[in-house]
Design a protein around this motif. Structure first.
Motif, PDB file in Angstrom:
ATOM      1  N   MET A  99       0.829  -1.200   0.000  1.00 41.15           N
ATOM      2  CA  MET A  99       0.000   0.000   0.000  1.00 41.15           C
ATOM      3  C   MET A  99       0.867   1.255   0.000  1.00 41.15           C
ATOM      4  O   MET A  99       0.569   2.223  -0.690  1.00 41.15           O
ATOM      5  CB  MET A  99      -0.956  -0.026   1.194  1.00 41.15           C
ATOM      6  CG  MET A  99      -2.024  -1.108   1.076  1.00 41.15           C
ATOM      7  SD  MET A  99      -2.994  -1.326   2.588  1.00 41.15           S
ATOM      8  CE  MET A  99      -4.085   0.102   2.497  1.00 41.15           C
ATOM      9  N   PRO A 104      -3.076  -1.132  -4.849  1.00 42.08           N
ATOM     10  CA  PRO A 104      -4.279  -1.625  -4.189  1.00 42.08           C
ATOM     11  C   PRO A 104      -4.009  -3.075  -3.774  1.00 42.08           C
ATOM     12  O   PRO A 104      -3.135  -3.743  -4.348  1.00 42.08           O
ATOM     13  CB  PRO A 104      -5.341  -1.545  -5.283  1.00 42.08           C
ATOM     14  CG  PRO A 104      -4.594  -1.573  -6.569  1.00 42.08           C
ATOM     15  CD  PRO A 104      -3.240  -0.983  -6.290  1.00 42.08           C
ATOM     16  N   ASN A 122      -9.269   1.392  -0.955  1.00 45.02           N
ATOM     17  CA  ASN A 122      -7.831   1.215  -1.179  1.00 45.02           C
ATOM     18  C   ASN A 122      -7.468  -0.241  -1.466  1.00 45.02           C
ATOM     19  O   ASN A 122      -6.314  -0.611  -1.520  1.00 45.02           O
ATOM     20  CB  ASN A 122      -7.012   1.757  -0.002  1.00 45.02           C
ATOM     21  CG  ASN A 122      -7.378   1.109   1.312  1.00 45.02           C
ATOM     22  OD1 ASN A 122      -8.075   0.096   1.360  1.00 45.02           O
ATOM     23  ND2 ASN A 122      -6.900   1.693   2.404  1.00 45.02           N
ATOM     24  N   MET A 151      -7.299   3.689  -6.527  1.00 43.28           N
ATOM     25  CA  MET A 151      -7.243   2.856  -5.323  1.00 43.28           C
ATOM     26  C   MET A 151      -5.808   2.773  -4.799  1.00 43.28           C
ATOM     27  O   MET A 151      -5.586   2.776  -3.594  1.00 43.28           O
ATOM     28  CB  MET A 151      -7.811   1.463  -5.591  1.00 43.28           C
ATOM     29  CG  MET A 151      -9.313   1.460  -5.800  1.00 43.28           C
ATOM     30  SD  MET A 151      -9.950  -0.198  -6.171  1.00 43.28           S
ATOM     31  CE  MET A 151     -10.181  -0.810  -4.509  1.00 43.28           C
ATOM     32  N   ARG A 153      -3.550   5.134  -5.139  1.00 45.85           N
ATOM     33  CA  ARG A 153      -3.279   6.425  -4.482  1.00 45.85           C
ATOM     34  C   ARG A 153      -3.925   6.468  -3.097  1.00 45.85           C
ATOM     35  O   ARG A 153      -3.312   6.931  -2.130  1.00 45.85           O
ATOM     36  CB  ARG A 153      -3.783   7.583  -5.349  1.00 45.85           C
ATOM     37  CG  ARG A 153      -2.905   7.877  -6.545  1.00 45.85           C
ATOM     38  CD  ARG A 153      -3.295   9.158  -7.256  1.00 45.85           C
ATOM     39  NE  ARG A 153      -4.527   9.040  -8.013  1.00 45.85           N
ATOM     40  CZ  ARG A 153      -4.614   8.549  -9.255  1.00 45.85           C
ATOM     41  NH1 ARG A 153      -3.520   8.139  -9.875  1.00 45.85           N
ATOM     42  NH2 ARG A 153      -5.769   8.480  -9.871  1.00 45.85           N
ATOM     43  N   GLN A 154      -5.139   5.951  -3.012  1.00 42.40           N
ATOM     44  CA  GLN A 154      -5.829   5.903  -1.712  1.00 42.40           C
ATOM     45  C   GLN A 154      -5.078   4.981  -0.737  1.00 42.40           C
ATOM     46  O   GLN A 154      -4.976   5.284   0.452  1.00 42.40           O
ATOM     47  CB  GLN A 154      -7.276   5.413  -1.884  1.00 42.40           C
ATOM     48  CG  GLN A 154      -8.179   6.380  -2.600  1.00 42.40           C
ATOM     49  CD  GLN A 154      -8.441   7.636  -1.790  1.00 42.40           C
ATOM     50  OE1 GLN A 154      -8.480   7.609  -0.566  1.00 42.40           O
ATOM     51  NE2 GLN A 154      -8.595   8.750  -2.478  1.00 42.40           N
ATOM     52  N   ALA A 155      -4.563   3.879  -1.253  1.00 43.13           N
ATOM     53  CA  ALA A 155      -3.794   2.949  -0.417  1.00 43.13           C
ATOM     54  C   ALA A 155      -2.570   3.643   0.153  1.00 43.13           C
ATOM     55  O   ALA A 155      -2.304   3.586   1.365  1.00 43.13           O
ATOM     56  CB  ALA A 155      -3.388   1.719  -1.229  1.00 43.13           C
ATOM     57  N   GLN A 156      -1.842   4.337  -0.717  1.00 43.30           N
ATOM     58  CA  GLN A 156      -0.628   5.024  -0.287  1.00 43.30           C
ATOM     59  C   GLN A 156      -0.958   6.094   0.753  1.00 43.30           C
ATOM     60  O   GLN A 156      -0.297   6.200   1.789  1.00 43.30           O
ATOM     61  CB  GLN A 156       0.073   5.632  -1.495  1.00 43.30           C
ATOM     62  CG  GLN A 156       1.477   6.103  -1.204  1.00 43.30           C
ATOM     63  CD  GLN A 156       2.205   6.448  -2.493  1.00 43.30           C
ATOM     64  OE1 GLN A 156       1.623   6.979  -3.442  1.00 43.30           O
ATOM     65  NE2 GLN A 156       3.492   6.139  -2.528  1.00 43.30           N
ATOM     66  N   SER A 157      -1.987   6.848   0.501  1.00 45.22           N
ATOM     67  CA  SER A 157      -2.392   7.909   1.427  1.00 45.22           C
ATOM     68  C   SER A 157      -2.839   7.349   2.775  1.00 45.22           C
ATOM     69  O   SER A 157      -2.535   7.911   3.824  1.00 45.22           O
ATOM     70  CB  SER A 157      -3.520   8.720   0.785  1.00 45.22           C
ATOM     71  OG  SER A 157      -4.028   9.655   1.694  1.00 45.22           O
ATOM     72  N   SER A 158      -3.521   6.222   2.746  1.00 41.75           N
ATOM     73  CA  SER A 158      -4.090   5.677   3.986  1.00 41.75           C
ATOM     74  C   SER A 158      -3.056   5.076   4.931  1.00 41.75           C
ATOM     75  O   SER A 158      -3.350   4.862   6.111  1.00 41.75           O
ATOM     76  CB  SER A 158      -5.160   4.635   3.662  1.00 41.75           C
ATOM     77  OG  SER A 158      -4.589   3.477   3.084  1.00 41.75           O
TER      78      SER A 158
END
Length: 183
Positions: A99, A104, A122, A151, A153-158
């Motif tokens: 992530m 994802p 994510n 997804m 990008r969301q994974a990395q951010s989360s």
């Protein structure tokens, strides 16, 4: 991480290759899908009793074997999705590593690291021991590259806040709380 160097839909699995990790369900899903311009890469060493399963699916995956940390970073950066289909698992750091590299993830509900996955945001959480569910999520990500990238990008951010320092502080806080409790 470095930019992906090709357009191959690369499915990555990282860890001990065996029954407990559910790799047989991923092998079945990937071999049934047969997606054009895709490959399944298995990073890790196979358990002895799992070798016959690998022989059964020969030609449907690439076995990278054990890799160093730097090499593992390369595999993350060159992949499209990480799959952790564990039958039973404590906390798998590979989920957060993938992530943090913008991938994802598809993890089974039996993986402790499923707690880090926001299903449909994510990555995906699928039932354990379910090749069909893995197949459906892989097919979805394959067919929706823009959503797959979002997804990622969301994974990395989360996971940006999940560092060894924050983990250590959380463990320390739990111990301090337990020590303050009166019997």
């Amino acid at each position: 991480t470095q930019p992906k160097q090709d357009s191959v839909f690369r499915i990555l699995a990282v860890g001990q290759l065996g029954f407990r990790k559910g790799i047989q369900y991923l092998l079945e899903a990937a071999s049934r899908l047969r997606l054009p311009n895709s490959e399944l890469v298995l990073v890790g060493n196979p358990e002895d009793e799992f070798v016959p399963i690998l022989h059964k699916y020969a030609g449907n995956y690439r076995l990278a074997g054990y890799v160093t940390g730097e090499e593992l970073g390369w595999y993350y950066s060159q992949s499209s999705v990480l799959v952790l289909p564990s039958v039973e698992d404590g906390w798998s750091h590979v989920t957060l590593e993938a992530m943090s590299c913008g991938l994802p993830v598809i993890v089974s509900a039996n993986a402790g690291s499923a707690d880090a996955v926001q299903d449909g945001v994510n990555g995906f959480v699928v039932p354990a021991c379910n090749s069909q569910a893995i197949m459906e999520k892989l097919d979805f990500l394959y067919g929706n590259p823009e959503l797959r990238q979002e997804m990622g990008r969301q994974a990395q951010s989360s996971v940006q806040h999940r560092t060894w320092e924050t983990y250590g502080q959380q463990v320390k806080d739990v111990f301090e709380l337990l020590l303050r409790r009166k019997p």
